[in-house]
Design a protein around this motif. Structure first.
Motif, PDB file in Angstrom:
ATOM      1  N   THR A 361       2.494   3.765  -3.346  1.00  0.00           N
ATOM      2  CA  THR A 361       1.638   2.751  -3.970  1.00  0.00           C
ATOM      3  C   THR A 361       1.291   1.639  -2.983  1.00  0.00           C
ATOM      4  OG1 THR A 361       3.593   1.661  -4.929  1.00  0.00           O
ATOM      5  CG2 THR A 361       2.381   3.203  -6.333  1.00  0.00           C
ATOM      6  N   LYS A 362       2.242   1.224  -2.162  1.00  0.00           N
ATOM      7  CA  LYS A 362       1.937   0.197  -1.161  1.00  0.00           C
ATOM      8  C   LYS A 362       0.835   0.687  -0.213  1.00  0.00           C
ATOM      9  CE  LYS A 362       5.182  -2.888  -2.195  1.00  0.00           C
ATOM     10  NZ  LYS A 362       4.879  -4.258  -2.657  1.00  0.00           N
ATOM     11  N   LYS A 363       0.917   1.946   0.185  1.00  0.00           N
ATOM     12  CA  LYS A 363      -0.093   2.508   1.082  1.00  0.00           C
ATOM     13  C   LYS A 363      -1.437   2.631   0.378  1.00  0.00           C
ATOM     14  CE  LYS A 363      -1.059   6.563   3.972  1.00  0.00           C
ATOM     15  NZ  LYS A 363      -0.528   7.873   4.442  1.00  0.00           N
ATOM     16  N   ALA A 364      -1.438   3.143  -0.850  1.00  0.00           N
ATOM     17  CA  ALA A 364      -2.686   3.353  -1.581  1.00  0.00           C
ATOM     18  C   ALA A 364      -3.380   2.035  -1.907  1.00  0.00           C
ATOM     19  CB  ALA A 364      -2.415   4.144  -2.861  1.00  0.00           C
ATOM     20  N   PHE A 365      -2.609   1.011  -2.224  1.00  0.00           N
ATOM     21  CA  PHE A 365      -3.185  -0.272  -2.625  1.00  0.00           C
ATOM     22  C   PHE A 365      -3.437  -1.198  -1.442  1.00  0.00           C
ATOM     23  CE2 PHE A 365      -0.759   0.068  -6.928  1.00  0.00           C
ATOM     24  CZ  PHE A 365      -1.560   1.139  -7.293  1.00  0.00           C
ATOM     25  N   GLY A 366      -2.953  -0.845  -0.271  1.00  0.00           N
ATOM     26  CA  GLY A 366      -3.104  -1.716   0.885  1.00  0.00           C
ATOM     27  C   GLY A 366      -2.233  -2.953   0.801  1.00  0.00           C
ATOM     28  N   ASP A 367      -1.102  -2.862   0.109  1.00  0.00           N
ATOM     29  CA  ASP A 367      -0.213  -4.005  -0.070  1.00  0.00           C
ATOM     30  C   ASP A 367       0.727  -4.167   1.119  1.00  0.00           C
ATOM     31  OD1 ASP A 367      -1.330  -4.462  -2.532  1.00  0.00           O
ATOM     32  OD2 ASP A 367       0.335  -3.618  -3.684  1.00  0.00           O
ATOM     33  N   ALA A 368       1.204  -5.390   1.309  1.00  0.00           N
ATOM     34  CA  ALA A 368       2.219  -5.651   2.327  1.00  0.00           C
ATOM     35  C   ALA A 368       3.492  -4.880   2.001  1.00  0.00           C
ATOM     36  CB  ALA A 368       2.510  -7.141   2.402  1.00  0.00           C
ATOM     37  N   THR A 369       4.220  -4.518   3.022  1.00  0.00           N
ATOM     38  CA  THR A 369       5.426  -3.713   2.839  1.00  0.00           C
ATOM     39  C   THR A 369       6.697  -4.548   2.943  1.00  0.00           C
ATOM     40  OG1 THR A 369       5.357  -3.116   5.177  1.00  0.00           O
ATOM     41  CG2 THR A 369       4.319  -1.591   3.626  1.00  0.00           C
ATOM     42  N   SER A 370       6.672  -5.752   2.390  1.00  0.00           N
ATOM     43  CA  SER A 370       7.868  -6.597   2.442  1.00  0.00           C
ATOM     44  C   SER A 370       9.005  -6.001   1.625  1.00  0.00           C
ATOM     45  CB  SER A 370       7.548  -8.018   1.959  1.00  0.00           C
ATOM     46  OG  SER A 370       7.036  -8.009   0.648  1.00  0.00           O
ATOM     47  N   PHE A 371       8.689  -5.209   0.597  1.00  0.00           N
ATOM     48  CA  PHE A 371       9.740  -4.544  -0.180  1.00  0.00           C
ATOM     49  C   PHE A 371      10.569  -3.647   0.723  1.00  0.00           C
ATOM     50  CE2 PHE A 371      11.181  -0.906  -2.768  1.00  0.00           C
ATOM     51  CZ  PHE A 371      11.938  -1.578  -3.713  1.00  0.00           C
ATOM     52  N   GLN A 372       9.896  -2.828   1.507  1.00  0.00           N
ATOM     53  CA  GLN A 372      10.607  -1.945   2.427  1.00  0.00           C
ATOM     54  C   GLN A 372      11.308  -2.754   3.520  1.00  0.00           C
ATOM     55  OE1 GLN A 372       7.557  -1.545   1.195  1.00  0.00           O
ATOM     56  NE2 GLN A 372       6.975   0.616   0.987  1.00  0.00           N
ATOM     57  N   LYS A 373      10.640  -3.794   4.023  1.00  0.00           N
ATOM     58  CA  LYS A 373      11.209  -4.626   5.091  1.00  0.00           C
ATOM     59  C   LYS A 373      12.527  -5.258   4.656  1.00  0.00           C
ATOM     60  CE  LYS A 373      10.124  -8.753   7.831  1.00  0.00           C
ATOM     61  NZ  LYS A 373       9.110  -9.789   8.123  1.00  0.00           N
ATOM     62  N   GLN A 374      12.617  -5.632   3.390  1.00  0.00           N
ATOM     63  CA  GLN A 374      13.828  -6.277   2.893  1.00  0.00           C
ATOM     64  C   GLN A 374      14.871  -5.283   2.376  1.00  0.00           C
ATOM     65  OE1 GLN A 374      14.319  -9.197   3.626  1.00  0.00           O
ATOM     66  NE2 GLN A 374      12.296 -10.092   3.949  1.00  0.00           N
ATOM     67  N   GLY A 375      14.655  -4.004   2.634  1.00  0.00           N
ATOM     68  CA  GLY A 375      15.698  -3.023   2.334  1.00  0.00           C
ATOM     69  C   GLY A 375      15.453  -2.154   1.127  1.00  0.00           C
ATOM     70  N   GLY A 376      14.335  -2.386   0.408  1.00  0.00           N
ATOM     71  CA  GLY A 376      13.958  -1.519  -0.688  1.00  0.00           C
ATOM     72  C   GLY A 376      15.007  -1.402  -1.779  1.00  0.00           C
TER      73      GLY A 376
END
Length: 461
Positions: A361-376
């Motif tokens: 969803t982050k890729k499809a929506f073009g959203d920032a990946t801070s969720f993954q950066k902070q450990g998901g």
């Protein structure tokens, strides 16, 4: 979560502020709220449960009298010369929950009214579930499910009835910060994944340094410091849209409460702080299923519903790694499975939050990946294992008019682009001034809270 709740007083003798001493003008009596713990053997009522109002809503005055420590959106600098002096000189009072704040309980039901007028006008509220008179109830959600009934039929565009967990201290910070004499009994110690800088007292000290009054909120401002911790949004909703969202943090104590400053707080670069402000959200409308949730839809917001959230781990234990967060609903005795993502050319049909769902969803929506950066999910689960406090609130949004929840956001985005449309509310809706004037009788009712083993907190037919 985005937070802009505040309290407007008509009488200049009262104002909202965070204080750390305890006043004696209004006794603090927590309204009772029963809830249940469930196992395979059945559910047991916690009849001594109660709620406490967040300290940010309470009147705070000098310990030697009635002079305000904070009025409107400015500090009384004659009293609050610095943070330490302010916490020493100011006392926080008990609350008249029903008359002043529009907060009532009855058995297992909690009603939060949006606008309450008595001697003053109160806007919104935030309360915590208590384990005792001086400690918050702590929850470890891993390999468990959390369930409650919600009535959002009187929540229009621009409002948010929010139920969420944050990694606060059980005692409100009293043991870590000696200047805090009020503690959980008076609703101290708040934090969330936005690292809010509008919190007036953090770590037992007033957030006086660098305080700037808000340009569009006569009762709020921001100081140099924020207060960060991991946050699990179980339910952010009105009658139009809903989302559930994990927000991990990498604070110095595994996602627990930490005072921040500057870029740690996500200022000026939103996604470069120590917390994930966006989260990985599942909003059915945003996920392309536009007839699932709302008035007269599959989950009909004209009626009360039961909301079930399950936290699955890799080894089906409370010490495992969080791998999935599932949602289902029960309404009119019927179990309703969560909607699925409806972007067949972009991703599989997901119906829960997993690592793969978040990546796609982050890729499809073009959203920032801070969720993954902070450990998901793994970091979110590590925080949950430490224990979280249950928060129940109603609020309007001075930052983004709640459009991120129930309209097209960003407002200049193409609503046909995946991820932009989040609900049917117009982009002109949600201005707090309008919402407060047009919907003063809005309210949310939370009831029948249950926590326990997966599959034990709801009944299907």
């Amino acid at each position: 979560m985005l937070s802009a709740a505040y309290l407007t007083f008509l009488l200049t003798s009262l104002s909202v502020a965070r204080g750390q001493q305890v006043g004696t003008n209004q006794a603090e009596t927590h309204p009772r709220l029963s809830w249940q713990t469930c196992t395979r053997s059945g559910c047991t009522a916690n009849s001594n449960g109660s709620i406490a109002l967040d300290a940010n809503w309470r009147w705070t005055h000098v310990t030697s009298g009635y002079t305000n420590c904070y009025t409107g959106n400015t500090w009384n600098t004659s009293v609050c010369t610095d943070g330490a002096a302010c916490s020493k000189n100011c006392a926080v009072e008990g609350a008249n929950y029903q008359q002043t704040y529009g907060i009532t309980t009855s058995g297992n039901a909690l009603t939060l009214k949006f606008v309450t007028k008595s001697e003053q006008t109160n806007i919104g509220s935030r309360v915590y579930l208590m384990a005792s008179d001086s400690r918050y109830q702590m929850f470890n959600l891993l390999n468990k499910e959390f369930t409650l009934d919600v009535d959002v039929s009187k929540l229009p565009c621009g409002l948010n009835g929010a139920v969420y967990f944050v990694q606060m201290d059980a005692d409100g910070g009293m043991s870590r910060f000696p200047n805090n004499k009020a503690g959980a009994k008076y609703g101290t110690g708040y934090c969330d994944s936005q690292c809010p800088r509008d919190i007036k007292y953090i770590d037992g000290e007033a957030n006086v340094a660098g305080w700037q009054p808000s340009p569009n909120d006569t009762n709020a401002g921001t100081g140099n410091y924020g207060t960060c911790c991991s946050e699990m949004d179980i339910w952010e909703a009105n009658s139009i849209s809903t989302a559930y969202t994990p927000h991990p943090c990498r604070t110095s104590n595994s996602g627990g409460q930490q005072r921040c400053t500057g870029q740690q707080c996500g200022t000026p670069i939103r996604h470069d702080g120590i917390c994930d402000p966006d989260g990985c959200d599942f909003n059915s409308f945003r996920m392309g299923e536009k007839e699932f949730y709302g008035p007269g839809k599959t989950v009909d917001t004209n009626k009360k519903m039961t909301v079930v959230t399950q936290f699955l781990t890799n080894n089906n234990s409370t010490t495992g790694t969080l791998t999935e967060i599932r949602r289902l609903y029960v309404q009119d005795g019927r179990v309703i499975q969560n909607s699925k993502t409806n972007f067949p050319n972009l991703m599989p049909a997901y119906d829960s939050i997993t690592g793969k769902f978040c990546d796609d969803t982050k890729k499809a929506f073009g959203d920032a990946t801070s969720f993954q950066k902070q450990g998901g999910l793994q970091q979110m689960g590590a925080g949950l294992a430490k224990g979280h406090v249950l928060v129940l609130s109603i609020w309007d949004d001075h930052t983004a008019n709640m459009l991120w929840l129930d309209s097209n956001y960003p407002t200049d985005g193409d609503p046909n682009k995946p991820g932009i449309a989040r609900g049917t509310c117009p982009t002109s809706s949600g201005n707090p001034k309008d919402v407060e004037a047009q919907s003063p009788n809005a309210q949310v009712i939370y009831s029948n809270i249950k926590f326990g083993d997966i599959g034990t907190t709801y009944t299907a037919r």
